[in-house]
Design an enzyme around this catalytic site. Structure first.
Site, PDB file in Angstrom:
ATOM      1  N   ASP A 248      -9.632  -1.998  -5.048  1.00  0.00           N
ATOM      2  CA  ASP A 248      -8.289  -1.926  -4.993  1.00  0.00           C
ATOM      3  C   ASP A 248      -7.315  -2.428  -3.960  1.00  0.00           C
ATOM      4  OD1 ASP A 248      -7.710   0.638  -4.912  1.00  0.00           O
ATOM      5  OD2 ASP A 248      -7.330   1.153  -6.434  1.00  0.00           O
ATOM      6  N   LYS A 270      -3.489  -3.586  -9.219  1.00  0.00           N
ATOM      7  CA  LYS A 270      -2.838  -3.092 -10.878  1.00  0.00           C
ATOM      8  C   LYS A 270      -1.457  -4.226 -10.121  1.00  0.00           C
ATOM      9  CE  LYS A 270      -4.415   0.957 -12.341  1.00  0.00           C
ATOM     10  NZ  LYS A 270      -5.213   1.872 -10.952  1.00  0.00           N
ATOM     11  N   GLY A 302      -7.960   6.364  -0.362  1.00  0.00           N
ATOM     12  CA  GLY A 302      -7.579   7.537  -0.244  1.00  0.00           C
ATOM     13  C   GLY A 302      -8.679   8.942  -1.006  1.00  0.00           C
ATOM     14  N   ILE A 306      -7.272  12.547  -6.502  1.00  0.00           N
ATOM     15  CA  ILE A 306      -5.758  12.589  -6.355  1.00  0.00           C
ATOM     16  C   ILE A 306      -4.500  11.317  -6.690  1.00  0.00           C
ATOM     17  CG2 ILE A 306      -4.151  13.213  -4.678  1.00  0.00           C
ATOM     18  CD1 ILE A 306      -6.175  14.901  -3.092  1.00  0.00           C
ATOM     19  N   THR A 331      -7.629  12.066   1.762  1.00  0.00           N
ATOM     20  CA  THR A 331      -6.248  11.582   0.726  1.00  0.00           C
ATOM     21  C   THR A 331      -5.664  11.430   2.199  1.00  0.00           C
ATOM     22  OG1 THR A 331      -4.268  11.613  -1.276  1.00  0.00           O
ATOM     23  CG2 THR A 331      -5.584  13.455   0.568  1.00  0.00           C
ATOM     24  N   ALA A 332      -4.180   9.964   0.981  1.00  0.00           N
ATOM     25  CA  ALA A 332      -3.400  10.133   2.414  1.00  0.00           C
ATOM     26  C   ALA A 332      -2.095  11.023   2.746  1.00  0.00           C
ATOM     27  CB  ALA A 332      -2.428   8.737   1.616  1.00  0.00           C
ATOM     28  N   MET A 387       3.935   7.546  -3.436  1.00  0.00           N
ATOM     29  CA  MET A 387       4.519   7.026  -4.537  1.00  0.00           C
ATOM     30  C   MET A 387       6.253   7.031  -4.446  1.00  0.00           C
ATOM     31  SD  MET A 387       1.410   5.949  -7.220  1.00  0.00           S
ATOM     32  CE  MET A 387       0.249   7.793  -7.509  1.00  0.00           C
TER      33      MET A 387
HETATM   34  N1  SAH Z   1      -5.405   7.512  -4.202  1.00  0.00           N
HETATM   35  C1  SAH Z   1      -4.459   7.608  -3.032  1.00  0.00           C
HETATM   36  C2  SAH Z   1      -3.366   7.542  -3.700  1.00  0.00           C
HETATM   37  C3  SAH Z   1      -2.855   6.435  -4.502  1.00  0.00           C
HETATM   38  S1  SAH Z   1      -1.080   6.402  -5.128  1.00  0.00           S
HETATM   39  C4  SAH Z   1      -4.954   8.439  -2.274  1.00  0.00           C
HETATM   40  O1  SAH Z   1      -6.237   9.948  -2.073  1.00  0.00           O
HETATM   41  O2  SAH Z   1      -4.537   8.790  -0.741  1.00  0.00           O
HETATM   42  C5  SAH Z   1      -1.013   4.903  -4.216  1.00  0.00           C
HETATM   43  C6  SAH Z   1       0.238   6.246  -2.732  1.00  0.00           C
HETATM   44  O3  SAH Z   1      -0.497   7.153  -1.589  1.00  0.00           O
HETATM   45  C7  SAH Z   1       1.129   4.957  -1.641  1.00  0.00           C
HETATM   46  O4  SAH Z   1       1.987   4.717  -3.073  1.00  0.00           O
HETATM   47  C8  SAH Z   1       0.864   5.922  -0.426  1.00  0.00           C
HETATM   48  O5  SAH Z   1       2.443   6.696  -1.020  1.00  0.00           O
HETATM   49  C9  SAH Z   1       0.175   6.588  -0.511  1.00  0.00           C
HETATM   50  N2  SAH Z   1      -0.901   6.294   0.456  1.00  0.00           N
HETATM   51  C10 SAH Z   1      -1.955   4.814   0.133  1.00  0.00           C
HETATM   52  N3  SAH Z   1      -2.577   5.522   1.495  1.00  0.00           N
HETATM   53  C11 SAH Z   1      -1.363   5.509   2.359  1.00  0.00           C
HETATM   54  C12 SAH Z   1      -0.996   4.885   4.503  1.00  0.00           C
HETATM   55  N4  SAH Z   1      -2.666   4.715   4.278  1.00  0.00           N
HETATM   56  N5  SAH Z   1      -0.222   5.598   4.500  1.00  0.00           N
HETATM   57  C13 SAH Z   1       0.848   6.369   3.404  1.00  0.00           C
HETATM   58  N6  SAH Z   1       0.659   6.007   2.325  1.00  0.00           N
HETATM   59  C14 SAH Z   1      -0.838   5.791   1.845  1.00  0.00           C
END
Ligand code: SAH
Length: 471
Positions: A248, A270, A302, A306, A331-332, A387
């Site tokens: 994605d 998406k 991430g 999560i 995760t982020a 998000m």
């Molecule tokens: N599964 C992912 C999250 C998906 S939801 C995880 O575990 O990280 C998508 C959200 O993740 C984005 O809207 C943002 O808030 C966050 N995100 C993902 N990658 C990021 C990054 N490199 N820096 C900051 N926020 C991030």
């Protein structure tokens, strides 16, 4: 990529070398060992060069360079100490469409010859694109030490058996056979054996393999926040074996570059407002690919568990009886916090940590506000909002309504762990001002709590002074 890497079959092909000194000698030697027919134009040719060219059926030598000597040549090397002449050779060759290399002069090279680690038929070619020959040699020494000397024997044995494996194990099963056997341990062991012994062992492995209708396998892989260094070893291994990758929007290009080159890539990002349908489509593609017996990698930003809908996808796989494995990712929140210098817990500041999605912050008829801000934010707590950038105003209001101080620190981390990372520190009161500074289309998080302010002292990535304060 400035240079396109290729290996050339020069057997029986005519190549011109202009120059007859030590550098030319090196090139001539290498060309002859690759089976080329070597023609030399040199005012003075060293005794060693003359000795190399002794076989007149494949070599010739002329006392001076003429443009006409380029006729019918595949390549030309210019290795004289006369820069003018070298450049003339280059210009002539360009005009005639012959690939030219002026040795040690990358501005006049249509191709360059790499440093080589030779375990024929295995060859490792190393290039720094002409930026540092010393670095290339250093890398070569590293790789020399790394690769067992008998690797060539292993490759030759595998070549002998390859057609047979393909015949007995069709439809990608052959590749899986090799993948399972070419382990580090086997390679090291085989490299120390005689060719016949290697072949015997490989043959016996093949004899004992059961050709089964192997069911497809789905790997649900977390790719981390974007920086490829944050992939797990398991993720890297799985990416290298994938037949098909469903990825994605959050998966960075640097990470997609690590996917097996022949794998099919399907973008299943998406689009806003079309979530449900898209998710069903992802399930359909996943099941369809697995049914073909393929190794499917579902690659997510991430960690898949999560805010990644990993659970839903596993439920679908489980009920269809498709085997799966989950590979965790960073995760982020933890990845971005690490790269921003924000310890999410800290004995003096925070003893509890919550990850929350900003989606439900605004509240609406079908999605009433669910976040218990008083429970998850404030003194002694850290809340990380995924998000949430678009919900900045609702988040501010929710926090203030819950009695949380407008002065509580908040950090926005955008593109956490990536080269474009930005960290902006503000307060609950100015969350909307923070969000306004967000770049469109870049992922960003809000870290709410006292620890957020530590970014200004503890940030380390790229340039800690990049940590800004919101107005
Ligand atoms: N599964 C992912 C999250 C998906 S939801 C995880 O575990 O990280 C998508 C959200 O993740 C984005 O809207 C943002 O808030 C966050 N995100 C993902 N990658 C990021 C990054 N490199 N820096 C900051 N926020 C991030």
């Amino acid at each position: 990529m400035q240079f396109f890497p290729v290996f050339m079959d020069l057997r029986g092909q005519d190549v011109l070398v202009v120059g007859g000194g030590v550098v030319a000698e090196r090139k001539i030697r290498a060309l002859l060992s690759a089976g080329a027919r070597v023609h030399v134009a040199a005012k003075v040719a060293s005794a060693k060069v003359q000795a190399l060219l002794a076989d007149e059926s494949i070599c010739s030598i002329e006392p001076s360079y003429e443009e006409s000597q380029l006729a019918g040549k595949r390549l030309v090397f210019a290795a004289t100490d006369d820069t003018e002449l070298n450049h003339r050779v280059f210009r002539d060759a360009e005009r005639r469409g012959v690939l030219a290399n002026v040795v040690d002069d990358s501005a006049h090279c249509r191709f360059i010859s790499p440093a080589v680690v030779d375990r024929s038929p295995v060859l490792v070619a190393i290039s720094t694109g002409g930026s540092s020959p010393v670095l290339a040699r250093r890398l070569r020494r590293w790789i020399e030490q790394l690769l067992p000397h008998g690797l060539g024997k292993v490759a030759r044995a595998a070549a002998e058996l390859r057609a047979e494996v393909k015949k007995q194990l069709p439809n990608g099963q052959g590749r899986r056979f090799w993948e399972a056997r070419m382990t580090d341990a086997n390679l090291l062991r085989w490299a120390g054996k005689a060719p016949a012994a290697i072949l015997k062992e490989m043959t016996s492995l093949l004899r004992h393999v059961q050709p089964v209708e192997s069911p497809g396998m789905v790997y649900l892989v977390g790719a981390g926040p974007g920086n490829p260094d944050l992939l797990t070893l398991r993720a890297l291994d799985v990416l290298g074996r994938a037949d098909v990758v469903l990825h994605d929007r959050l998966v960075s290009n640097e990470i997609l570059d690590l996917v097996r080159r022949d794998a099919e890539r399907i973008y299943v990002g998406k689009q806003a407002g079309n979530h449900h349908c898209q998710q069903e489509e992802i399930h359909r593609i996943m099941l369809e690919q697995a049914a073909l017996g393929r190794t499917v990698v579902r690659l997510k930003g991430g960690d898949a568990f999560i805010f990644g809908r990993g659970g839903e996808e596993l439920e679908v796989l489980r009920s269809a009886g498709v085997p799966y494995e989950v590979v965790p990712g960073i995760t982020a929140a933890t990845g971005s916090a690490a790269f921003a210098g924000i310890p999410l817990t800290h004995r003096s500041h925070a003893q509890a940590l919550t990850f929350v999605t900003g989606h439900s912050a605004a509240g609406s008829l079908d999605r009433p506000t669910k976040i218990d801000w008083a429970g998850i934010a404030g003194e002694g707590k850290t809340a990380v909002v995924y998000m949430g950038i678009k919900q900045a105003e609702a988040i501010r209001k929710g926090l203030l309504d819950a009695g949380i101080s407008a002065r509580l620190p908040v950090a926005m981390v955008e593109n956490g762990s990536r080269d474009e990372q930005r960290v902006i520190v503000g307060t609950v009161g100015n969350i909307p001002a923070l969000a306004q500074q967000a770049s469109r289309g870049s992922p960003g998080l809000l870290v709410i709590g006292e620890v957020a302010a530590l970014a200004a002292q503890l940030g380390w990535f790229v340039n800690p002074r990049e940590v800004k304060s919101a107005a």
